[in-house]
Design an enzyme around this catalytic site. Structure first.
Site, PDB file in Angstrom:
ATOM      1  N   CYS A  18     -25.767  69.851   5.337  1.00 47.34           N
ATOM      2  CA  CYS A  18     -26.869  70.274   6.204  1.00 47.34           C
ATOM      3  C   CYS A  18     -27.364  69.129   7.078  1.00 47.34           C
ATOM      4  CB  CYS A  18     -28.017  70.829   5.372  1.00 47.34           C
ATOM      5  SG  CYS A  18     -28.720  69.622   4.248  1.00 47.34           S
ATOM      6  N   CYS A  39     -31.309  71.288  -2.096  1.00 44.54           N
ATOM      7  CA  CYS A  39     -32.378  70.485  -1.498  1.00 44.54           C
ATOM      8  C   CYS A  39     -33.112  69.719  -2.595  1.00 44.54           C
ATOM      9  CB  CYS A  39     -33.356  71.376  -0.739  1.00 44.54           C
ATOM     10  SG  CYS A  39     -32.555  72.649   0.244  1.00 44.54           S
TER      11      CYS A  39
HETATM   12 FE1  FES Z   1     -30.549  70.458   3.620  1.00 40.01          FE
HETATM   13 FE2  FES Z   1     -32.459  71.736   2.420  1.00 40.01          FE
HETATM   14  S1  FES Z   1     -31.034  72.550   3.810  1.00 40.01           S
HETATM   15  S2  FES Z   1     -31.878  69.709   2.129  1.00 40.01           S
END
Ligand code: FES
Length: 147
Positions: A33, A103
């Site tokens: 991400c 996360c």
């Molecule tokens: Fe990357 Fe939450 S989507 S840490």
């Protein structure tokens, strides 16, 4: 989708910022991400975490878990802080949606990275602490994995 506690810590994060001349600083990122989290620890001569701050460039769940993680490690010894796993952080937040579990892993990893930095600077070994990985993108596929 998110618990009230998650929303609270996201909208009103605790301990956001940095600590100058911190005892330990850890930065971790998630390759998938692209989110980045940095933790600062102020640890006294007895090994007790007096202060903890974070900076997170990431999603709302990453901010909420950073915030909760700083609250959980404050006042703890470095050994106790090691026990603040991503599961403990998630429980304290009344859960996270499954796609957001990774996360919380970032928060755990950031604490470990900061503790590792502290141990390196002081030439000590913290039992049970392993050299942190800077990249923990496995979390999504294996939410049960222990780090
Ligand atoms: Fe990357 Fe939450 S989507 S840490």
């Amino acid at each position: 989708m998110y618990s009230e506690k998650v929303m609270d810590h996201f909208s009103n994060p605790r301990n956001m910022g940095e600590i100058e001349e911190a005892s330990g600083v850890g930065t971790v990122g998630n390759a998938k991400c692209g989110d980045i989290m940095r933790m600062y620890l102020d640890i006294d001569e007895n090994g007790v975490i007096q202060d903890c701050k974070f900076k997170t460039f990431g999603c709302g769940a990453a901010i909420a878990t950073s915030s909760m993680a700083t609250e959980l490690v404050k006042g703890k010894t470095v050994e106790q802080a090691l026990a603040v796993t991503n599961k403990a952080v998630m429980e304290a937040l009344d859960g996270l949606p499954p796609v957001k579990v990774h996360c919380s892993l970032l928060a755990e990893e950031a604490i470990h990275a900061a503790l590792w930095d502290y141990a390196q600077k002081n030439h000590i070994e913290i039992e049970g602490l392993q050299k942190p990985k800077s990249d923990i993108h496995e979390g999504e596929e294996e939410p049960e994995e222990e780090y």
